[in-house]
Design a protein around this motif. Structure first.
Motif, short mmCIF file in Angstrom:
data_model
loop_
_atom_site.label_atom_id
_atom_site.label_comp_id
_atom_site.label_asym_id
_atom_site.label_seq_id
_atom_site.Cartn_x
_atom_site.Cartn_y
_atom_site.Cartn_z
N ALA A 120 0.75 -17.97 11.15
CA ALA A 120 1.23 -16.58 11.15
C ALA A 120 1.30 -16.03 9.73
CB ALA A 120 2.59 -16.48 11.82
N ALA A 121 1.81 -16.85 8.81
CA ALA A 121 1.92 -16.42 7.42
C ALA A 121 0.54 -16.19 6.81
CB ALA A 121 2.70 -17.44 6.61
N GLU A 122 -0.40 -17.07 7.10
CA GLU A 122 -1.75 -16.93 6.55
C GLU A 122 -2.46 -15.69 7.12
OE1 GLU A 122 -4.67 -17.69 3.98
OE2 GLU A 122 -2.86 -18.89 4.13
N ARG A 130 4.33 -9.45 6.71
CA ARG A 130 4.05 -10.66 5.93
C ARG A 130 5.35 -11.41 5.64
NH1 ARG A 130 1.09 -11.39 0.09
NH2 ARG A 130 1.22 -13.65 0.09
N TYR A 131 6.37 -10.69 5.26
CA TYR A 131 7.67 -11.34 5.00
C TYR A 131 8.23 -11.97 6.27
CZ TYR A 131 12.63 -11.89 4.19
OH TYR A 131 13.90 -12.42 4.12
N LEU A 132 8.20 -11.24 7.36
CA LEU A 132 8.74 -11.76 8.62
C LEU A 132 7.96 -12.97 9.11
CD1 LEU A 132 9.49 -8.40 10.48
CD2 LEU A 132 11.14 -9.96 9.42
N ALA A 133 6.65 -12.98 8.87
CA ALA A 133 5.83 -14.13 9.29
C ALA A 133 6.19 -15.37 8.47
CB ALA A 133 4.35 -13.80 9.13
N GLU A 186 0.07 10.01 5.61
CA GLU A 186 1.36 9.34 5.80
C GLU A 186 1.25 8.12 6.72
OE1 GLU A 186 4.35 9.81 4.35
OE2 GLU A 186 3.30 11.22 3.06
N HIS A 187 0.34 8.18 7.70
CA HIS A 187 0.16 7.01 8.57
C HIS A 187 -0.24 5.79 7.76
CE1 HIS A 187 -0.40 9.63 12.29
NE2 HIS A 187 0.63 8.85 12.55
N ALA A 188 -1.14 5.97 6.81
CA ALA A 188 -1.61 4.84 6.00
C ALA A 188 -0.46 4.25 5.19
CB ALA A 188 -2.74 5.28 5.08
N MET A 189 0.40 5.09 4.66
CA MET A 189 1.52 4.58 3.86
C MET A 189 2.54 3.86 4.75
SD MET A 189 0.25 5.36 1.10
CE MET A 189 1.45 4.62 0.06
N GLU A 190 2.76 4.39 5.93
CA GLU A 190 3.69 3.73 6.86
C GLU A 190 3.14 2.39 7.32
OE1 GLU A 190 6.37 4.90 10.74
OE2 GLU A 190 5.23 6.44 9.71
N ILE A 191 1.84 2.33 7.56
CA ILE A 191 1.21 1.07 7.95
C ILE A 191 1.31 0.07 6.80
CG2 ILE A 191 -0.98 -0.04 8.54
CD1 ILE A 191 -1.70 2.64 9.99
N THR A 192 1.13 0.54 5.58
CA THR A 192 1.25 -0.33 4.40
C THR A 192 2.65 -0.96 4.35
OG1 THR A 192 -0.34 1.00 3.18
CG2 THR A 192 1.09 -0.43 1.89
N ASN A 193 3.67 -0.16 4.59
CA ASN A 193 5.04 -0.68 4.60
C ASN A 193 5.25 -1.70 5.71
OD1 ASN A 193 5.74 0.92 2.43
ND2 ASN A 193 6.53 2.58 3.71
N LEU A 194 4.73 -1.41 6.89
CA LEU A 194 4.87 -2.35 8.02
C LEU A 194 4.14 -3.66 7.75
CD1 LEU A 194 4.57 -0.06 11.17
CD2 LEU A 194 6.51 -1.49 10.53
N VAL A 195 2.96 -3.56 7.17
CA VAL A 195 2.17 -4.77 6.89
C VAL A 195 2.91 -5.65 5.88
CG1 VAL A 195 0.04 -5.55 5.79
CG2 VAL A 195 -0.06 -3.81 7.55
N ALA A 196 3.51 -5.05 4.87
CA ALA A 196 4.28 -5.83 3.91
C ALA A 196 5.48 -6.50 4.59
CB ALA A 196 4.75 -4.94 2.77
N ARG A 197 6.12 -5.77 5.46
CA ARG A 197 7.27 -6.33 6.20
C ARG A 197 6.81 -7.45 7.13
NH1 ARG A 197 12.46 -5.87 7.80
NH2 ARG A 197 12.91 -5.75 10.03
#
Length: 125
Positions: free
Chosen positions: A51-53, A89-92, A76-87
């Motif tokens: 999951a992390a990889e 990665r941390y959650l994984a 704005e969708h792209a920026m929100e997706i960027t924030n979710l993707v970073a989150r």
């Protein structure tokens, strides 16, 4: 006559690059949604490393895309997706229970982002 030909070539070039950009964006969205499915599947199988990889690969791919996309449009969708993707990665990395919820939210935003890229006169020219 040279001006007309030059203008026609510019219009064809603009249309061609617009269509190429839309196709490229659709491919990135499709790949990103596949990566989200991999992250979710790895989490459900209790594969923390997998999951992390997968989340790391997703984040790298999306950030590379956004680096070029930000010059084309401010979305704005792209920026929100960027924030979710970073989150994600941390959650994984932490194997947190909120991972599946964040993956579902990111998947829906990617779906909407992809729908915005349907070809029309305004997003080609």
């Amino acid at each position: 006559m040279k001006r007309v030909i030059f203008s026609a070539v510019l219009v064809v070039l603009m249309i061609g690059l617009g269509v190429w950009g839309l196709i490229y964006t659709k491919n990135v969205v499709s790949d990103s949604r596949s990566s989200l499915a991999q992250v979710s599947a790895a989490y459900e199988n209790k594969d923390g490393a997998g999951a992390a990889e997968a989340a790391k690969a997703l984040e790298q791919r999306w950030n590379k895309f956004c680096g070029a996309h930000i010059y084309i449009s401010d979305n704005e969708h792209a920026m929100e997706i960027t924030n979710l993707v970073a989150r994600i990665r941390y959650l994984a990395q932490e194997m947190d229970d909120d991972l599946l919820v964040e993956c579902a939210a990111a998947d829906r935003l990617l779906e909407l982002f992809g729908e915005e890229q349907n070809p029309n006169v305004f997003n080609i020219l």
